[in-house]
Write an enzyme that holds these catalytic residues in place. Structure first.
Site, PDB file in Angstrom:
ATOM      1  N   ASP A 149      29.235  68.521  36.531  1.00 49.32           N
ATOM      2  CA  ASP A 149      29.482  68.509  38.176  1.00 49.32           C
ATOM      3  C   ASP A 149      28.967  67.262  38.780  1.00 49.32           C
ATOM      4  OD1 ASP A 149      30.131  70.043  40.725  1.00 49.32           O
ATOM      5  OD2 ASP A 149      30.827  71.407  39.479  1.00 49.32           O
ATOM      6  N   HIS A 188      28.618  70.233  45.677  1.00 49.99           N
ATOM      7  CA  HIS A 188      29.522  71.138  44.939  1.00 49.99           C
ATOM      8  C   HIS A 188      28.633  71.688  43.620  1.00 49.99           C
ATOM      9  CE1 HIS A 188      32.783  71.520  41.907  1.00 49.99           C
ATOM     10  NE2 HIS A 188      33.542  71.762  43.029  1.00 49.99           N
ATOM     11  N   SER A 241      37.031  75.983  41.412  1.00 51.40           N
ATOM     12  CA  SER A 241      35.923  75.471  41.106  1.00 51.40           C
ATOM     13  C   SER A 241      35.057  76.612  41.177  1.00 51.40           C
ATOM     14  CB  SER A 241      35.648  74.225  42.038  1.00 51.40           C
ATOM     15  OG  SER A 241      35.835  72.918  41.581  1.00 51.40           O
TER      16      SER A 241
END
Length: 772
Positions: free
Chosen positions: A149, A222, A551
């Site tokens: 990620d 994220h 996600s």
């Protein structure tokens, strides 16, 4: 290019822009002299890749010995030994030709960028401390989750290592030093951290360290969000400015975390992602979580499919996001059968806001704003909000609004053309008091709660029509906004409209996605280096943020897979996947079929949107039967797709000979998968026969009866109708025959299920039938 998958659909223009950049770069490299370079993923036929690379460099340097141009020196970025056999390098056209003529070369393709595709979701999924899967036994064993990620925020409260035992001796990973990150940044929770950027920098250029870090530290948020969703520690009273307040926790909060940063501002380079997976395999992770992907493509040119196969061979479970290109059909990403492909769904938690327009009609929308109500403010839209040669005022595009027209007003913005939070930024910059974000027909009734920089309400397409109709007929249109905070009890789960849909373009013989998990308005950890809106102008900093996307769904399943692995340490990745799929929930909290927001909340979701259903962790740990699949089974599946021996070699690493039995051709439908995808060609064969083998992992003695929910237009016959098991791990085989009775001149699909029932066990496999 690989992309991370948070849903900022109105991020699609940005993704398009990024694609333009990428294709410009490709054009630049390929249309100029052969001395210009491009980065490639190169597959070799041998596991001794280092020897091949050494030979390659020797030959290239010999050729270039009289060349004074440093630009012609080949650059080797990564050598892959676990996820695949090969390496990545930046080469000229001439150098690439030398590679192609080297013994052991299989294939090469240009590097590209992929895109990046929670407090309450654990409770919604039925996980409760001290009960079921969250008991002392299942939480005490060491399970390591590797996340590829944007990195991780090591100081975040979700990653405390209080009371955690020492790092397991089997761990072979490292905590790599880099900008604002050192070996001391890791602890007994975050036990590994690495960064991969050579491929990205070869495409985009050197990383700007004023906005990111050339290390495993997360500058975007994220990666911190997905890591805390999968394995974050329990944090009480977590919230986003008071919204969604409650216990924040990962699905398996006692798991170790290994962070592999391969995603940056413009995406994730294939070469870096492969390198990250390669290292994760070498380090000894148990689960790999990939909230990223690109467009669907044949598996032999899909880096995630190839690297994921390498992980599967090492008994590592790989969970991937399905993508955010829904509700358009055949947009699902990461469709290889050895990957778990996760769709996004709603929980029953909402953030309601009331829009009262001047004709007294009330519209219910969604908002994370928690301030005072706004009363009787004028509305502005399109020509009454901006204009000029650039246009775009209806979308609130940058520099499209005029301060003299919008100051102190509520500005209406249509979704599309720019990011959702960027629209709010434009409204605020122009002096607007608030924003109404209106979904178009493509987004339907989806109500996303975004971390806007001003009071903002998201409303669905039908209510948007009502609003715009009122606006067109009112001389002085006004509205009032009331913000209701956090609410519970809405109909759920529902498949999110943005969640990518099947059937898979790359592998229509396998029904994808596999499963759905919470992915809308998910609260989880966030980086202190990024505002919640991801806008540079946003000065706010939060510990927890609320965002949406497949996600966010993917790490839920990654954590649940870790839970199952902690109970069943000897199960293969295929067995874990099967357990998750065959025990999935297919009804909502009103006991009605799970809906699909892309079609309408009252329309039942199909297997091409929902997969097998909504993940049910407590049932998945005791599924009764599982469909196990071996490496050889998957290789035979590739044989059935008529892959050449060279293409199969990309996955197998060594030469594999496809089996032939008395001239019988292998069928893709015979892969021992927990679902059925049946494809008929109009005017072609009307019968399909599939074989499956189930393994008993439930009660030692159990007699399962077959129950069929026939798809419309298809007759289904199961042989045998009864499976009698006498012991645990016994394997029995059955066949299913599908006979098409439909007559159609156009493409269509219908859906059903096969359910094996014995006592408390209901082992359900969805059936998706398509006529082309």
């Amino acid at each position: 290019m690989l992309f991370l998958f948070p849903s900022n659909d109105d991020n699609r223009p940005m993704m398009f822009f990024r694609s333009l950049i990428f294709f410009f770069l490709i054009f630049f490299f390929t249309s100029n002299a052969s001395s210009l370079k491009q980065t490639y993923v190169i597959h070799t036929a041998t596991t001794t890749t280092k020897h091949v690379v050494t030979s390659l460099l020797d030959s290239l340097q010999t050729e270039n010995i009289h060349d004074d141009d440093d630009f012609s020196i080949p650059e080797i970025h990564y050598i892959y030994e676990n996820a695949m056999s090969g390496f990545s390098a930046t080469l000229t056209d001439d150098q690439l030709e030398t590679v192609k003529n080297t013994k052991g070369f299989i294939s090469a393709y240009p590097d590209e960028l992929l895109s990046l595709h929670t407090t309450y979701s654990h409770e919604f999924l039925g996980l409760e401390y001290g009960i079921g899967l969250w008991n002392e036994t299942s939480l005490s064993s060491d399970v390591i989750i590797g996340l590829v990620d944007t990195g991780i925020s090591p100081e975040h409260v979700s990653f405390r290592d209080t009371h955690m035992p020492p790092v397991p001796s089997r761990w072979r990973g490292s905590c790599d030093h880099g900008t604002n990150f050192s070996s001391s940044s890791c602890n007994k929770k975050i036990i590994g951290a690495s960064a991969f950027y050579k491929g990205y920098e070869s495409i985009v250029g050197k990383i700007n360290e004023t906005s990111d870090f050339r290390s495993a530290r997360d500058a975007q948020g994220h990666g911190t969000h997905t890591a805390s969703t999968a394995a974050g520690d329990m944090v009480p009273k977590a919230s986003y400015f008071g919204q969604g307040r409650g216990l924040a926790t990962g699905m398996r909060f006692t798991s170790r975390i290994a962070a592999y940063k391969a995603c940056w501002a413009l995406g994730c380079a294939n070469t870096d992602v492969i390198a990250a997976i390669d290292k994760a395999i070498s380090d000894g992770v148990d689960v790999i979580s990939l909230s990223l992907g690109g467009s669907s493509r044949p598996f032999y040119v899909d880096p995630i499919a190839i690297a994921g196969f390498g992980a599967m061979q090492k008994n590592i479970f790989v969970s991937c996001s399905a993508g955010n290109s829904g509700p358009i059909a055949s947009t699902v990403s990461n469709g290889a059968p050895w990957l778990m492909t996760v769709a996004a769904s709603y929980t029953d938690r909402t953030f309601p806001a009331i829009v009262q327009i001047g004709n007294r009609k009330r519209i219910v929308g969604s908002s994370l704003y928690k301030g005072k109500s706004l009363k009787n403010l004028s509305l502005a839209f399109n020509t009454t909000a901006g204009g000029g040669r650039r246009g775009g005022a209806e979308y609130c595009a940058r520099d499209s609004l005029k301060r003299e027209l919008v100051e102190g007003k509520i500005v209406i913005c249509l979704r599309g053309a720019s990011g959702r939070t960027a629209k709010g930024e434009e409204v605020k910059r122009s002096g607007g008091a608030a924003m109404l974000l209106v979904s178009t027909k493509a987004e339907g009734e989806e109500l996303l709660a975004d971390p806007h920089v001003l009071p903002a309400v998201s409303i669905g397409a039908s209510d948007g029509k009502t609003l715009l109709s009122y606006l067109s007929g009112a001389a002085n249109a006004t509205a009032s906004l009331r913000f209701r905070g956090t609410a519970y009890g809405a109909t759920a789960p529902i498949v999110a409209a943005f969640s990518s849909r099947g059937p898979s373009v790359a592998g229509p013989e396998i029904s994808k996605p596999d499963i759905a998990a919470p992915g809308l308005n998910i609260l989880a950890g966030w980086s202190p280096f990024s505002g919640p809106s991801l806008l540079r102008s946003d000065p706010r900093r939060v510990q927890f943020n609320i965002i949406s996307g497949t996600s966010m769904a993917c790490p839920h399943v990654s954590g649940i897979a870790a839970l199952i692995k902690s109970v069943h340490g000897d199960w293969s990745p295929a067995m874990i996947k099967s357990a998750i799929m065959t025990t999935a929930r297919i009804t909502d909290n009103r006991n009605r079929p799970i809906g699909d927001m892309g079609v309408g909340r009252d329309s039942a979701a199909t297997a091409f949107a929902l997969g097998a259903g909504q993940v049910e962790p407590t049932r998945a740990v005791d599924p009764g039967l599982v469909y196990d699949t071996s490496t050889v089974d998957y290789l035979n599946y590739l044989c059935s797709l008529n892959y050449t021996s060279e293409r199969i070699l990309l996955f197998s690493g060594t030469r594999y000979t496809c089996p032939t039995t008395h001239g019988v051709v292998l069928s893709p439908g015979d892969l021992n998968y927990p679902s059925f995808a049946v494809n008929f060609v109009n005017g072609g064969a009307t019968t399909a026969r599939y074989k499956r083998t189930v393994t008993n992992v439930g009660s030692p003695v159990c007699q399962y009866m077959a129950h069929v929910e026939e798809p419309r237009g298809v007759k289904v016959r199961v042989e045998s109708q009864v499976l009698k098991f006498q012991k645990v791990r016994e394997r029995l085989t059955y066949t299913v025959t599908f006979v098409s009775e439909a007559s159609t001149n156009s493409s269509s699909s219908s859906f059903g299920a096969l359910v094996w029932i014995c006592d408390k066990y209901k082992v359900r496999s969805p059936i998706a039938v398509t006529w082309e």
